[in-house]
Design an enzyme around this catalytic site. Structure first.
Site, mmCIF file in Angstrom:
data_model
loop_
_atom_site.group_PDB
_atom_site.id
_atom_site.type_symbol
_atom_site.label_atom_id
_atom_site.label_comp_id
_atom_site.label_asym_id
_atom_site.label_seq_id
_atom_site.Cartn_x
_atom_site.Cartn_y
_atom_site.Cartn_z
ATOM 1 N N GLU A 1 -19.227 -33.583 -56.909
ATOM 2 C CA GLU A 1 -20.404 -32.768 -57.228
ATOM 3 C C GLU A 1 -20.120 -31.818 -58.393
ATOM 4 O OE1 GLU A 1 -20.494 -33.526 -52.709
ATOM 5 O OE2 GLU A 1 -18.976 -33.137 -54.241
ATOM 6 N N CYS B 1 -19.183 -29.938 -49.657
ATOM 7 C CA CYS B 1 -18.297 -28.939 -49.060
ATOM 8 C C CYS B 1 -18.791 -27.542 -49.453
ATOM 9 C CB CYS B 1 -16.865 -29.157 -49.539
ATOM 10 S SG CYS B 1 -16.582 -28.622 -51.247
ATOM 11 N N CYS C 1 -18.751 -26.980 -53.314
ATOM 12 C CA CYS C 1 -19.777 -27.752 -54.009
ATOM 13 C C CYS C 1 -21.172 -27.240 -53.693
ATOM 14 C CB CYS C 1 -19.644 -29.225 -53.651
ATOM 15 S SG CYS C 1 -18.118 -29.959 -54.279
#
Length: 167
Positions: free
Chosen positions: A66, A94, A97
């Site tokens: 990302e 996560c 990101c």
């Protein structure tokens, strides 16, 4: 801008953008370039940028798919925000990101696998979420505040700067 691929190698998939993100994640593992994560940024049915995890390839712990694709899209578009753009990620983002997605102001996030799937493969972010909920002094990595008053000078400068580019 990338054209939408007619065949991603996954003809049974309903969405070509998610199919491409998943394809990137699988290709990345097969190539040995990084972990099993891929992402694409799209606007109005056109792929703007693609990215795959490059953590081990570049020795950069922030080189998640990302992050890679946000950087690529922003560089290509010569802008630091992506309002009106969508990201398709092979896995739920996560915490790092997710923060980058919010900072980039992407309009929508689509993801395939969930964080529990990633954890089963050895990519467990639950400890980070737990750390964020703790007071600074109780975190596993000590966080020690110092020189706050001196640091406030930069914010004062920013507030008074007439020619700043706000974000």
């Amino acid at each position: 801008m990338y054209p939408i691929r007619a065949s991603t190698g996954f003809p049974h998939m309903q969405n070509p953008f998610m199919a491409r993100a998943i394809e990137l994640s699988i290709e990345n593992v097969a190539s040995g370039r990084g972990g099993p994560f891929g992402a694409v940024i799209v606007k109005d049915g056109t792929v703007i940028a693609e990215g795959a995890n490059r953590v081990t390839l570049t020795n950069d712990p922030t080189a998640h798919a990302e992050i890679i694709v946000i950087r690529a899209a922003c560089e290509k578009l010569v802008r630091f925000e992506l309002q009106g753009y969508e990201i398709y990620a092979s896995c739920e983002p996560c915490p790092m990101c997710l923060g980058a997605i919010y900072w980039a102001r992407l309009s929508r996030v689509y993801f395939a696998a969930v964080d529990a799937d990633a954890a089963k493969a050895g990519f467990d972010d639950s400890s980070i979420y737990g750390e964020l909920a703790l007071p600074h002094a109780q975190r596993r990595i000590p966080m020690i505040q110092m020189m706050r008053e001196e640091a406030l000078a930069a914010f004062d400068e920013w507030r008074s700067k007439a020619d700043k580019i706000a974000y």
